[in-house]
Structure formats: structure tokens, C-alpha cells
Enzyme design. Structure first.
Site, PDB file in Angstrom:
ATOM      1  N   GLU A  54     -30.161  29.162   2.551  1.00 27.27           N
ATOM      2  CA  GLU A  54     -28.953  29.777   1.990  1.00 27.27           C
ATOM      3  C   GLU A  54     -29.132  31.291   1.976  1.00 27.27           C
ATOM      4  O   GLU A  54     -30.259  31.786   2.064  1.00 27.27           O
ATOM      5  CB  GLU A  54     -28.753  29.266   0.552  1.00 27.27           C
ATOM      6  CG  GLU A  54     -28.594  27.752   0.505  1.00 27.27           C
ATOM      7  CD  GLU A  54     -28.459  27.194  -0.900  1.00 27.27           C
ATOM      8  OE1 GLU A  54     -28.603  27.956  -1.886  1.00 27.27           O
ATOM      9  OE2 GLU A  54     -28.212  25.982  -1.014  1.00 27.27           O
ATOM     10  N   CYS A  63     -28.001  23.938   7.013  1.00 23.32           N
ATOM     11  CA  CYS A  63     -28.655  22.758   6.436  1.00 23.32           C
ATOM     12  C   CYS A  63     -29.995  22.480   7.120  1.00 23.32           C
ATOM     13  O   CYS A  63     -30.228  22.884   8.269  1.00 23.32           O
ATOM     14  CB  CYS A  63     -27.774  21.524   6.612  1.00 23.32           C
ATOM     15  SG  CYS A  63     -26.232  21.572   5.712  1.00 23.32           S
ATOM     16  N   GLU A  65     -31.160  19.784   8.400  1.00 22.62           N
ATOM     17  CA  GLU A  65     -31.074  19.002   9.644  1.00 22.62           C
ATOM     18  C   GLU A  65     -30.828  19.911  10.841  1.00 22.62           C
ATOM     19  O   GLU A  65     -31.450  19.773  11.899  1.00 22.62           O
ATOM     20  CB  GLU A  65     -29.918  17.986   9.563  1.00 22.62           C
ATOM     21  CG  GLU A  65     -30.080  16.938   8.495  1.00 22.62           C
ATOM     22  CD  GLU A  65     -29.453  17.327   7.156  1.00 22.62           C
ATOM     23  OE1 GLU A  65     -29.530  18.507   6.759  1.00 22.62           O
ATOM     24  OE2 GLU A  65     -28.899  16.430   6.499  1.00 22.62           O
ATOM     25  N   CYS A  96     -24.351  16.245   6.022  1.00 22.12           N
ATOM     26  CA  CYS A  96     -22.946  16.690   5.883  1.00 22.12           C
ATOM     27  C   CYS A  96     -22.217  16.492   7.215  1.00 22.12           C
ATOM     28  O   CYS A  96     -22.833  16.170   8.242  1.00 22.12           O
ATOM     29  CB  CYS A  96     -22.898  18.159   5.452  1.00 22.12           C
ATOM     30  SG  CYS A  96     -23.281  19.321   6.773  1.00 22.12           S
ATOM     31  N   CYS A  99     -23.506  18.589  10.176  1.00 24.40           N
ATOM     32  CA  CYS A  99     -24.790  18.086  10.689  1.00 24.40           C
ATOM     33  C   CYS A  99     -24.610  16.787  11.456  1.00 24.40           C
ATOM     34  O   CYS A  99     -25.283  16.548  12.459  1.00 24.40           O
ATOM     35  CB  CYS A  99     -25.794  17.902   9.553  1.00 24.40           C
ATOM     36  SG  CYS A  99     -26.389  19.481   8.922  1.00 24.40           S
TER      37      CYS A  99
HETATM   38  N1  THU Z   1     -27.749  20.511   2.530  1.00 23.09           N
HETATM   39  C1  THU Z   1     -28.634  20.201   3.518  1.00 23.09           C
HETATM   40  O1  THU Z   1     -29.502  21.005   3.883  1.00 23.09           O
HETATM   41  N2  THU Z   1     -28.540  18.985   4.095  1.00 23.09           N
HETATM   42  C2  THU Z   1     -27.721  17.984   3.680  1.00 23.09           C
HETATM   43  O2  THU Z   1     -27.768  16.888   4.231  1.00 23.09           O
HETATM   44  C3  THU Z   1     -26.772  18.231   2.577  1.00 23.09           C
HETATM   45  C4  THU Z   1     -26.692  19.642   2.089  1.00 23.09           C
HETATM   46  C5  THU Z   1     -27.896  21.806   1.849  1.00 23.09           C
HETATM   47  C6  THU Z   1     -26.863  22.843   2.137  1.00 23.09           C
HETATM   48  C7  THU Z   1     -26.957  23.709   0.888  1.00 23.09           C
HETATM   49  O3  THU Z   1     -28.005  24.645   1.059  1.00 23.09           O
HETATM   50  C8  THU Z   1     -27.367  22.750  -0.212  1.00 23.09           C
HETATM   51  O4  THU Z   1     -27.867  21.602   0.441  1.00 23.09           O
HETATM   52  C9  THU Z   1     -26.230  22.362  -1.135  1.00 23.09           C
HETATM   53  O5  THU Z   1     -25.138  21.908  -0.408  1.00 23.09           O
END
Ligand code: THU
Length: 141
Positions: A54, A63, A65, A96, A99
Site C-alpha cells: 500500500e 495485492c 497475488e 479480489c 487479482c
Molecule cells: N489484499 C491482498 O493483497 N490480497 C487479497 O486477496 C485481498 C486484499 C490487500 C489489498 C490491501 O492492501 C489490503 O489487502 C486490504 O484490502
């Protein structure tokens, strides 16, 4: 042959989940406080990991993945067997929508193993996570 033996297949899944748990520790998650780790296994058994990253704009978050997949692609890896995703939740944390699209396009119908810090919650095929996908087949005229 490794891979056809269910015992070694389990060992590989457990190792993949362990790698995702370790990768999760590197998350940049100051804004959500939600750490995610991913581990992608190539067709030759290599493991490439990722964590969510982030930043202050929020919107440029990537994310775990996609970090793992883009790392792997940038290193010349092209074929993948499965991906493990780890978050510290009691309910399964699935990939998500963005991804799912990227996993489908670059990894195909792989197993997606969803785990938390202590257990594997479920394993799903990508085609079940992304029914009726949009992909390059549709761009052929
Ligand atoms: N996030 C992921 O890295 N992978 C997922 O499968 C779901 C969400 C992260 C994105 C963000 O940094 C945090 O989780 C909250 O949404």
C-alpha cells in the site's frame, strides 16, 4: 514421479502456504492494517512470493497475488501450477476481482489455496473463482 504422489503434493502445498505466511510478514499495510502474503509455484516447482504493498495514495495499492505474479513474469517464468494466499482471517480471504483476472490470464485454471496463519481454509480452481472470464480468446477476430 514427484507431483503424482499425493504425499509429496501435500508437502508442496504446505510449503507453498508456509512461504505465503512468511511473505505476508513483509506487507506494506500501514493504511488498512491488513497483511496478505501469496506464494506462486511455477511448473518446475520454484516458489515466487509476494505481499500487499500500500502507499499514501491508497489507490496505487497492489495485492500480494499480483506482486507474486508480476515478479515471476518479470523473471521470465511463464507456467504456473498453483498459488497460495494467506491472511489473518477466520473466514477465507479469496483474491479480489482484479487479482482473479490477472491469475486467470497469466496462470490459467490453477488451484488457489486459501489459508490463514494456522490452517488451510479451502482450495478452489480459478475457473470457479472467475466464471465466464474475459480474456485474449475474445480478442481474436
Ligand atoms: N489484499 C491482498 O493483497 N490480497 C487479497 O486477496 C485481498 C486484499 C490487500 C489489498 C490491501 O492492501 C489490503 O489487502 C486490504 O484490502
Amino acid at each position: 514421479m514427484a507431483g503424482s504422489d499425493p504425499t509429496s503434493a501435500k508437502a508442496t502445498v504446505d510449503m507453498l502456504v508456509a512461504a505465503a505466511r512468511q511473505a505476508r510478514e513483509h506487507a506494506f499495510s500501514d493504511f488498512s492494517g491488513f497483511k496478505v502474503g501469496a506464494a506462486l509455484e511455477t511448473d518446475s516447482g520454484e516458489v515466487i512470493t509476494g505481499c500487499n504493498i500500500e502507499n499514501a495514495t491508497y489507490g496505487l495499492t497492489i495485492c500480494a497475488e499480483r506482486v507474486a505474479i508480476f515478479k515471476a513474469l518479470s523473471e521470465g517464468k511463464r507456467a504456473f501450477k498453483r498459488i497460495a494466499v494467506v491472511a489473518d482471517t477466520r473466514e477465507p480471504t479469496p483474491p479480489c476481482g482484479a487479482c482473479r483476472q490477472i491469475i486467470w490470464e497469466f496462470c490459467g485454471d490453477v488451484d488457489v489455496i486459501i489459508a490463514n496463519l494456522t490452517e488451510i481454509k479451502m482450495t478452489l480452481r480459478m475457473k470457479d473463482l472467475l466464471p465466464l472470464p474475459f480474456d485474449k480468446r475474445l480478442l481474436r477476430r
